[in-house]
Structures are given as C-alpha cells and as structure tokens.
Design a protein around this motif. Structure first.
Motif, PDB file in Angstrom:
ATOM      1  N   VAL A  15      57.804  46.231  21.893  1.00  0.00           N
ATOM      2  CA  VAL A  15      56.458  46.752  22.109  1.00  0.00           C
ATOM      3  C   VAL A  15      55.701  45.838  23.066  1.00  0.00           C
ATOM      4  CG1 VAL A  15      54.262  47.310  21.006  1.00  0.00           C
ATOM      5  CG2 VAL A  15      56.409  47.787  19.816  1.00  0.00           C
ATOM      6  N   ASP A  16      55.127  46.435  24.112  1.00  0.00           N
ATOM      7  CA  ASP A  16      54.198  45.726  24.989  1.00  0.00           C
ATOM      8  C   ASP A  16      52.823  45.980  24.372  1.00  0.00           C
ATOM      9  OD1 ASP A  16      52.906  44.470  27.065  1.00  0.00           O
ATOM     10  OD2 ASP A  16      53.219  46.078  28.516  1.00  0.00           O
ATOM     11  N   PRO A  17      52.199  44.972  23.741  1.00  0.00           N
ATOM     12  CA  PRO A  17      50.989  45.217  22.946  1.00  0.00           C
ATOM     13  C   PRO A  17      49.766  45.545  23.803  1.00  0.00           C
ATOM     14  CG  PRO A  17      51.393  42.881  23.097  1.00  0.00           C
ATOM     15  CD  PRO A  17      52.567  43.560  23.748  1.00  0.00           C
ATOM     16  N   LEU A  18      48.782  46.146  23.155  1.00  0.00           N
ATOM     17  CA  LEU A  18      47.492  46.380  23.782  1.00  0.00           C
ATOM     18  C   LEU A  18      46.922  45.029  24.179  1.00  0.00           C
ATOM     19  CD1 LEU A  18      44.904  48.170  24.301  1.00  0.00           C
ATOM     20  CD2 LEU A  18      44.229  47.515  22.000  1.00  0.00           C
ATOM     21  N   HIS A  19      46.524  44.879  25.440  1.00  0.00           N
ATOM     22  CA  HIS A  19      45.900  43.628  25.861  1.00  0.00           C
ATOM     23  C   HIS A  19      44.791  43.907  26.873  1.00  0.00           C
ATOM     24  CE1 HIS A  19      49.336  44.225  28.574  1.00  0.00           C
ATOM     25  NE2 HIS A  19      48.698  43.516  29.483  1.00  0.00           N
ATOM     26  N   THR A  20      43.758  43.078  26.788  1.00  0.00           N
ATOM     27  CA  THR A  20      42.583  43.204  27.637  1.00  0.00           C
ATOM     28  C   THR A  20      42.451  41.928  28.462  1.00  0.00           C
ATOM     29  OG1 THR A  20      41.507  44.506  25.921  1.00  0.00           O
ATOM     30  CG2 THR A  20      40.095  43.605  27.643  1.00  0.00           C
ATOM     31  N   VAL A  21      42.266  42.102  29.768  1.00  0.00           N
ATOM     32  CA  VAL A  21      42.088  40.967  30.670  1.00  0.00           C
ATOM     33  C   VAL A  21      40.684  41.060  31.254  1.00  0.00           C
ATOM     34  CG1 VAL A  21      42.931  39.799  32.737  1.00  0.00           C
ATOM     35  CG2 VAL A  21      44.546  40.982  31.235  1.00  0.00           C
ATOM     36  N   GLU A  22      39.901  39.988  31.088  1.00  0.00           N
ATOM     37  CA  GLU A  22      38.538  39.936  31.612  1.00  0.00           C
ATOM     38  C   GLU A  22      38.455  38.808  32.633  1.00  0.00           C
ATOM     39  OE1 GLU A  22      34.023  39.752  29.841  1.00  0.00           O
ATOM     40  OE2 GLU A  22      35.614  38.777  28.732  1.00  0.00           O
ATOM     41  N   ILE A  23      37.924  39.110  33.816  1.00  0.00           N
ATOM     42  CA  ILE A  23      37.779  38.108  34.877  1.00  0.00           C
ATOM     43  C   ILE A  23      36.300  37.849  35.075  1.00  0.00           C
ATOM     44  CG2 ILE A  23      38.247  37.564  37.290  1.00  0.00           C
ATOM     45  CD1 ILE A  23      40.612  39.549  37.110  1.00  0.00           C
ATOM     46  N   ILE A  24      35.915  36.559  34.934  1.00  0.00           N
ATOM     47  CA  ILE A  24      34.507  36.172  35.033  1.00  0.00           C
ATOM     48  C   ILE A  24      34.353  34.946  35.934  1.00  0.00           C
ATOM     49  CG2 ILE A  24      33.899  37.118  32.775  1.00  0.00           C
ATOM     50  CD1 ILE A  24      34.054  34.302  31.628  1.00  0.00           C
ATOM     51  N   CYS A  25      33.115  34.662  36.333  1.00  0.00           N
ATOM     52  CA  CYS A  25      32.807  33.446  37.086  1.00  0.00           C
ATOM     53  C   CYS A  25      32.918  32.258  36.132  1.00  0.00           C
ATOM     54  CB  CYS A  25      31.392  33.544  37.664  1.00  0.00           C
ATOM     55  SG  CYS A  25      30.810  32.007  38.434  1.00  0.00           S
ATOM     56  N   ALA A  26      33.642  31.231  36.534  1.00  0.00           N
ATOM     57  CA  ALA A  26      33.830  30.060  35.677  1.00  0.00           C
ATOM     58  C   ALA A  26      32.539  29.254  35.518  1.00  0.00           C
ATOM     59  CB  ALA A  26      34.931  29.172  36.241  1.00  0.00           C
ATOM     60  N   GLU A  27      31.631  29.358  36.470  1.00  0.00           N
ATOM     61  CA  GLU A  27      30.389  28.579  36.427  1.00  0.00           C
ATOM     62  C   GLU A  27      29.357  29.177  35.477  1.00  0.00           C
ATOM     63  OE1 GLU A  27      30.012  25.615  37.950  1.00  0.00           O
ATOM     64  OE2 GLU A  27      32.068  25.826  38.649  1.00  0.00           O
ATOM     65  N   CYS A  28      29.123  30.500  35.580  1.00  0.00           N
ATOM     66  CA  CYS A  28      28.022  31.104  34.822  1.00  0.00           C
ATOM     67  C   CYS A  28      28.468  32.173  33.821  1.00  0.00           C
ATOM     68  CB  CYS A  28      26.992  31.708  35.778  1.00  0.00           C
ATOM     69  SG  CYS A  28      27.567  33.155  36.698  1.00  0.00           S
ATOM     70  N   GLY A  29      29.735  32.596  33.878  1.00  0.00           N
ATOM     71  CA  GLY A  29      30.226  33.598  32.946  1.00  0.00           C
ATOM     72  C   GLY A  29      29.905  35.022  33.347  1.00  0.00           C
ATOM     73  N   TYR A  30      29.448  35.221  34.585  1.00  0.00           N
ATOM     74  CA  TYR A  30      29.101  36.558  35.072  1.00  0.00           C
ATOM     75  C   TYR A  30      30.354  37.429  35.158  1.00  0.00           C
ATOM     76  CZ  TYR A  30      27.279  40.188  38.198  1.00  0.00           C
ATOM     77  OH  TYR A  30      26.926  41.385  38.756  1.00  0.00           O
ATOM     78  N   ASP A  31      30.259  38.642  34.642  1.00  0.00           N
ATOM     79  CA  ASP A  31      31.368  39.598  34.664  1.00  0.00           C
ATOM     80  C   ASP A  31      31.451  40.224  36.056  1.00  0.00           C
ATOM     81  OD1 ASP A  31      33.416  41.297  33.960  1.00  0.00           O
ATOM     82  OD2 ASP A  31      32.151  42.650  32.786  1.00  0.00           O
ATOM     83  N   LEU A  32      32.461  39.846  36.816  1.00  0.00           N
ATOM     84  CA  LEU A  32      32.613  40.285  38.205  1.00  0.00           C
ATOM     85  C   LEU A  32      33.279  41.652  38.283  1.00  0.00           C
ATOM     86  CD1 LEU A  32      34.011  36.875  39.360  1.00  0.00           C
ATOM     87  CD2 LEU A  32      31.784  37.754  40.000  1.00  0.00           C
ATOM     88  N   ASP A  33      32.884  42.456  39.275  1.00  0.00           N
ATOM     89  CA  ASP A  33      33.599  43.704  39.497  1.00  0.00           C
ATOM     90  C   ASP A  33      34.620  43.484  40.615  1.00  0.00           C
ATOM     91  OD1 ASP A  33      32.300  43.986  41.983  1.00  0.00           O
ATOM     92  OD2 ASP A  33      30.798  45.347  41.175  1.00  0.00           O
ATOM     93  N   GLU A  34      35.425  44.497  40.877  1.00  0.00           N
ATOM     94  CA  GLU A  34      36.539  44.347  41.820  1.00  0.00           C
ATOM     95  C   GLU A  34      36.075  43.965  43.222  1.00  0.00           C
ATOM     96  OE1 GLU A  34      40.570  46.772  43.101  1.00  0.00           O
ATOM     97  OE2 GLU A  34      39.270  47.568  41.552  1.00  0.00           O
ATOM     98  N   ALA A  35      34.972  44.531  43.699  1.00  0.00           N
ATOM     99  CA  ALA A  35      34.465  44.212  45.036  1.00  0.00           C
ATOM    100  C   ALA A  35      33.989  42.762  45.127  1.00  0.00           C
ATOM    101  CB  ALA A  35      33.331  45.161  45.398  1.00  0.00           C
TER     102      ALA A  35
END
Length: 70
Positions: A15-35
């Motif tokens: 089984v390849d389990p359900l997984h969520t990957v979140e990419i954020i700014c390391a300095e402030c924690g801002y949730d970045l979008d693809e652009a």
C-alpha cells in the motif's frame, strides 16, 4: 502549496499510503502557491526564498503482525 496524494493499493498487498506534502517559506511559514515557488523572494515576508517541506503520512492499512496463520 499543499498536495494530497491518495492511498493506492499496489501489487502483492503493498500500500502506498495517503500522504500530504505542504511547501512553505522557511522564514515566515507562509503557504506558497505553485507560481510563487518560481520566485527568488517570499511574497509575504520579502526574505530570500528558502523552502520548508512538511510531510504527513496517514496509515490506512496495517500489515499482519504475525504473518499468515494458515
């Protein structure tokens, strides 16, 4: 940016389990979008863009602890 990968049943009971990957700014924690990932600076804090990745894995199936009993 948050990417949710659903669980998949692969061959032979693997089984390849359900997984969520979140990419954020390391300095402030801002949730970045693809652009925003293509930029050199964070659009929220203005710091040089250093990325931080959070990965959450959800267990959807437990393997047999004792193996086959038959």
């Amino acid at each position: 940016m948050k990417v949710i990968n659903p669980a998949k049943n692969l061959a032979d009971g693997i089984v390849d389990p359900l997984h969520t990957v979140e990419i954020i700014c390391a300095e402030c924690g801002y949730d970045l979008d693809e652009a925003e990932l293509k930029a050199d600076t964070c659009s929220d804090c203005g710091a040089t863009l250093n990325l931080k990745q959070n990965v959450a894995i959800t267990v959807t199936t437990l393997p047999s602890v004792f193996g086959d009993t038959m």
